[in-house]
Design a protein around this motif. Structure first.
Motif: not given
Lengths: 332, 332
Positions: A228, A236, A242, A274-275, A278-279, A281-282
């Motif tokens: 990030g 992003p 992505r 997106d959800a 995000t999950r 990437v975490s």
């Protein structure tokens, strides 16, 4: 955490490696800016815009340091450094257009402001001027290397486009980052040999050094996409993934979690969710894959440093070593 | 009428000028095809497609004839001829994409079959390989000329895009066709000098010859766009004017009919109106502008022929003269 570490060390290291060649960088900039003189004014403003939003000039610095270390003809090395950076700039223009990227290093890309036609032709023009600068080094060996590097880069982009989306092998990944990045680092470290006298036997050392640190450079770039650190320039987090492009952290993650459902869904059209992203990437960030990728990059840097051991110590060798170390400590 | 004249004379003249170098053309083709070896298979098929649908190889023939006349090293001249034709091919790939052209010489363009990304990168790849071939001539002078020509061509395209749509001056027109076509003809006739020994003093003769016949070549191309000789390859008559591009026949017409309403309407957004365009094209064809354009092209060819008078007569000089005359008699 990794990000903070990278930021912390950054300001310390950027200064040192430039020092021996800092005084020549304005001449490199001038050689690049001169390329639009006598051409269409809109071209001139495009070239100015691209150069003004340019990065840290790692490639020209590398080229100048190698040249100074090898006793290369200074003016021709400055021309070579400008050729290498122009070539790099040209590839970015077409890449950003193909990716539909709107920002690069926080600045609007050319394709975000101009028509596709103007963007394609400006990229072509910058290729042309890079080739002209390479020819002005007055070395047919440099010209050959330059043209071969350009082929390798474009072939790599085409291979990536046709083949490498989705799950790839490590070999595919390393082949891709060689073409994309390490090939140009090699050009920057090897070509100065042909602008010096009697240094031909150092060719394999310089090639190894350029290759190893170029590979490390791209791995770190791919890491930064996950950590990030590039968020502040408008990309992003995990922008590659992505777009369906699997880089080393993602590759290590899926090797260790071969049945991960989020990952498979992301690769099979779910990369717009997106959800889910995000999950995922975490999960990747928390998996240790980023640290393992950095460790891989450090191995490349170590091999690069080792290759320099055969050379006598000099201010420039020291700076090249600092630059190599900076790659795995940088934040950009 | 003019069209029939052109077709009539065509079969007679195409044969002769090739004769002295006919035997080397397969090697030029081979050098070009070899450029995709070891690269991505889709690239290979794209290069094959582009080369298979290639034209009459006027530029390589010109290059080989000039080389043979000047006593240039044969293998390096073959490499140069391949470099020049690859450069020409690369510019066509990006041009067709920018113009949205679906056919070239009756064959589907790359952009009609592939994505914009693949088309851009294939054009880049062919540029890269053209540069590699140019470097393989082992002459830094050739490389310099090559890179300068590429710059001139791209700068011309950008100028055309930003400036030359709509009404232009004759100077603008001649500047545009120099960049688009004559610059590459100059490259083909001048570069072989650097692959021969002690022929440097012929540089201005060879440059004049390439320039003059290159200008004539493009004027005739622009004439053929009006006479409809290209209708059988899928282009509409007056395709340039339909895209807002004013070429010599249209320019002569408006000089003589400065208040023509159809013309002004065509340039001010009326170029999509079929009835208007058909009427305007008829007016231009019937005005004598086509014949005056051809007469202008013939003046260029005469000057080109005159420039060769200082050279001793040889089979190759004779063939170059035939080629020059063929340009104003051709139908393609």
């Amino acid at each position: 955490m990794l990000k903070n570490y990278l930021i912390g060390i950054n300001s310390l290291t950027t200064i040192n490696f430039k020092t021996p060649v800092q005084q020549y960088l304005p001449q490199v900039e001038e050689r690049m800016r001169d390329q639009s003189v006598g051409h269409h004014p809109d071209l001139k403003s495009a070239v100015e815009h691209l150069l003004a939003s340019g990065g840290k000039r790692v490639r020209p610095i590398l080229c100048l340091l190698a040249g100074e270390m090898l006793g290369s003809d200074l003016q021709r090395t400055i021309t070579l450094a400008a050729a290498v950076e122009m070539l790099h700039t040209a590839t970015l223009v077409h890449d950003d257009m193909i990716d539909g990227a709107l920002l690069r290093r926080g600045n609007p890309t050319l394709n975000s402001k101009w028509s596709p036609a103007a963007t394609i032709l400006t990229g072509d023009f910058i290729f042309a001027r890079a080739a002209k600068l390479a020819a002005e080094t007055d070395s047919i060996e440099v010209m050959n290397l330059f043209a071969q590097t350009l082929s390798d880069i474009v072939n790599g982009e085409i291979t990536q486009m046709f083949k490498s989306r989705g799950l790839v092998s490590r070999d595919d990944y390393f082949e891709r980052i060689y073409a994309k990045t390490a090939s140009m680092f090699e050009l920057a470290t090897v070509a100065p040999i042909y602008l010096s006298e009697g240094k031909d036997e150092l060719s394999s050392i310089m090639k190894t050094f350029g290759y190893e640190i170029g590979m490390a450079f791209q791995i770190v770039d791919d890491i930064l996409d996950f950590t990030g650190a590039q968020a502040n320039v408008g990309k992003p987090v995990a922008s590659d993934l992505r777009q369906g492009l699997v880089t080393l952290p993602a590759l290590i993650y899926i090797e260790e979690n071969p049945n991960d459902e989020d990952f498979m869904r992301a690769l099979n059209g779910g990369n717009g969710d997106d959800a889910l992203m995000t999950r995922l990437v975490s999960s990747i960030r928390e998996s240790g894959a980023v640290e393992k990728s950095l460790s891989q990059a450090k191995k490349y840097v170590s091999r690069g440093l080792a290759s320099l051991n055969e050379l006598p110590m000099s201010e420039e060798r020291k700076a090249l070593e600092d630059l190599a170390r900076y790659i795995v400590d940088r934040d950009f």
